[in-house]
Write a protein that holds these residues in place. Structure first.
Motif, mmCIF file in Angstrom:
data_model
loop_
_atom_site.group_PDB
_atom_site.id
_atom_site.type_symbol
_atom_site.label_atom_id
_atom_site.label_comp_id
_atom_site.label_asym_id
_atom_site.label_seq_id
_atom_site.Cartn_x
_atom_site.Cartn_y
_atom_site.Cartn_z
ATOM 1 N N UNK A 21 0.797 -1.230 0.000
ATOM 2 C CA UNK A 21 0.000 0.000 0.000
ATOM 3 C C UNK A 21 0.824 1.272 0.000
ATOM 4 N N UNK A 22 1.976 1.264 0.665
ATOM 5 C CA UNK A 22 2.801 2.471 0.739
ATOM 6 C C UNK A 22 3.326 2.889 -0.627
ATOM 7 N N UNK A 23 3.458 1.935 -1.549
ATOM 8 C CA UNK A 23 4.053 2.223 -2.849
ATOM 9 C C UNK A 23 3.020 2.424 -3.945
ATOM 10 N N UNK A 24 1.740 2.444 -3.605
ATOM 11 C CA UNK A 24 0.716 2.489 -4.636
ATOM 12 C C UNK A 24 0.799 3.745 -5.494
ATOM 13 N N UNK A 25 1.295 4.866 -4.937
ATOM 14 C CA UNK A 25 1.412 6.091 -5.728
ATOM 15 C C UNK A 25 2.382 5.912 -6.893
ATOM 16 N N UNK A 26 3.303 4.957 -6.780
ATOM 17 C CA UNK A 26 4.240 4.712 -7.876
ATOM 18 C C UNK A 26 3.584 3.932 -9.011
ATOM 19 N N UNK A 27 2.439 3.333 -8.742
ATOM 20 C CA UNK A 27 1.694 2.606 -9.779
ATOM 21 C C UNK A 27 0.745 3.524 -10.554
ATOM 22 N N UNK A 28 0.422 4.682 -9.986
ATOM 23 C CA UNK A 28 -0.656 5.510 -10.531
ATOM 24 C C UNK A 28 -0.444 5.966 -11.966
ATOM 25 N N UNK A 29 0.775 6.392 -12.375
ATOM 26 C CA UNK A 29 0.923 6.829 -13.769
ATOM 27 C C UNK A 29 0.551 5.737 -14.777
ATOM 28 N N UNK A 152 11.221 7.824 3.376
ATOM 29 C CA UNK A 152 10.025 7.660 4.191
ATOM 30 C C UNK A 152 9.070 6.658 3.561
ATOM 31 N N UNK A 153 8.971 6.692 2.234
ATOM 32 C CA UNK A 153 8.107 5.753 1.519
ATOM 33 C C UNK A 153 8.595 4.314 1.700
ATOM 34 N N UNK A 154 9.902 4.120 1.567
ATOM 35 C CA UNK A 154 10.471 2.784 1.729
ATOM 36 C C UNK A 154 10.334 2.287 3.160
ATOM 37 N N UNK A 155 10.516 3.180 4.119
ATOM 38 C CA UNK A 155 10.345 2.797 5.518
ATOM 39 C C UNK A 155 8.924 2.319 5.780
ATOM 40 N N UNK A 156 7.957 3.020 5.225
ATOM 41 C CA UNK A 156 6.558 2.622 5.406
ATOM 42 C C UNK A 156 6.293 1.269 4.760
ATOM 43 N N UNK A 157 6.901 1.050 3.592
ATOM 44 C CA UNK A 157 6.695 -0.228 2.915
ATOM 45 C C UNK A 157 7.279 -1.388 3.711
ATOM 46 N N UNK A 158 8.389 -1.158 4.401
ATOM 47 C CA UNK A 158 8.962 -2.207 5.245
ATOM 48 C C UNK A 158 7.988 -2.648 6.329
ATOM 49 N N UNK A 159 7.088 -1.754 6.732
ATOM 50 C CA UNK A 159 6.133 -2.054 7.797
ATOM 51 C C UNK A 159 4.825 -2.634 7.285
ATOM 52 N N UNK A 160 4.446 -2.328 6.044
ATOM 53 C CA UNK A 160 3.089 -2.645 5.597
ATOM 54 C C UNK A 160 2.992 -3.591 4.409
ATOM 55 N N UNK A 161 4.093 -3.913 3.764
ATOM 56 C CA UNK A 161 4.052 -4.773 2.583
ATOM 57 C C UNK A 161 3.816 -6.234 2.960
#
Length: 253
Positions: A21-29, A152-161
């Motif tokens: 979920x933390x990385x979903x903004x990278x999928x948007x384009x 910060x994005x990568x840190x969040x992904x480490x917690x939620x992926x």
């Protein structure tokens, strides 16, 4: 689990998988490009930190949704989300019209987190400096402000992926052949799924499958070049429709 429809229709042609979920903004384009041409649903798994689930459990949750659809759909996933699609296609090929994997090697578990923990075990250092290095590996050179935003994005992904990797153990997933049409896309300068790992797919492809690499973009190449990647995906789907039509015509008496 969260489902977001990207069209007015309730029955999608395409399901975009997201286990990060933390990385979903990278999928948007790329999503924005695809929805111009087809009906897309965005399936996202948001983990409950009190009750973490394994990948097999997430596959079952995905099936609970896909079995409600009246016909098979195209599945698309990047990184660990692509591995989720690969595992699903192996278990339920009848529900998958095709599978598109972005930055997924033959060992589907080799995502950015596995790469990160491997480097941490080889070159022990504090998390922040290593994550700053990871930004350069994953995205290329970035400004100071953008680098810290990405950390910060990568840190969040480490917690939620849904990625199963930890510093103590990085999981490996054996190569597998799935009984669905397969498109595997990558970047030539990706350091996570490097060219050697990417080319190993050739031993596991069926006649209808396809490999495609873009010259640059690194691990998140689909974020930087959504139109180029989207066009390859659409071409693959259109070719599959054509092959299906030929198969139906040849089956006629």
């Amino acid at each position: 689990m969260k489902l977001v429809e990207h069209s007015r229709s309730k029955t999608p042609d395409v399901v975009w998988l997201n286990g990060s979920p933390a990385l979903q903004k990278l999928d948007r384009p790329l999503l924005k490009y695809l929805v111009r041409y087809c009906t897309v649903a965005h399936w996202e798994y948001c983990p409950n930190l009190d009750q973490p689930l394994g990948l097999e459990d997430v596959v079952i949750l995905l099936h609970h949704y896909l079995k409600t659809l009246p016909y098979p759909v195209h599945l698309v996933g990047h990184g660990i989300s692509g591995l989720l699609g690969l595992l699903y296609g192996e278990c339920y090929p009848e529900k998958v019209r095709s599978l598109t994997l972005l930055s997924v090697g033959v060992d589907g578990g080799m995502d950015w987190q596995a790469y990160y923990y491997r480097r941490m075990s080889q070159f022990p250092c504090l998390r922040q400096p290593l994550l700053l290095q990871m930004v350069n590996h994953l995205f290329g050179y970035q400004s100071g402000f953008m680098s810290h935003q990405l950390v910060r994005l990568l840190e969040e992904d480490l917690q939620t992926s849904i990625s199963p990797h930890t510093l103590a153990k990085q999981f490996q997933f054996h190569p597998r052949m799935v009984d669905v049409p397969l498109l595997v896309c990558g970047s030539e300068d990706d350091e996570v799924v490097d060219n050697e790992r990417f080319q190993e797919w050739r031993c596991w492809l069926k006649k209808c499958d396809r490999l495609w690499q873009y010259p640059q973009g690194r691990y998140f190449f689909h974020y930087f070049y959504p139109q180029e990647v989207g066009q390859q995906i659409l071409n693959f789907w259109r070719a599959k429709v054509y092959r299906d039509q030929l198969a139906q015509e040849s089956a006629l008496p």
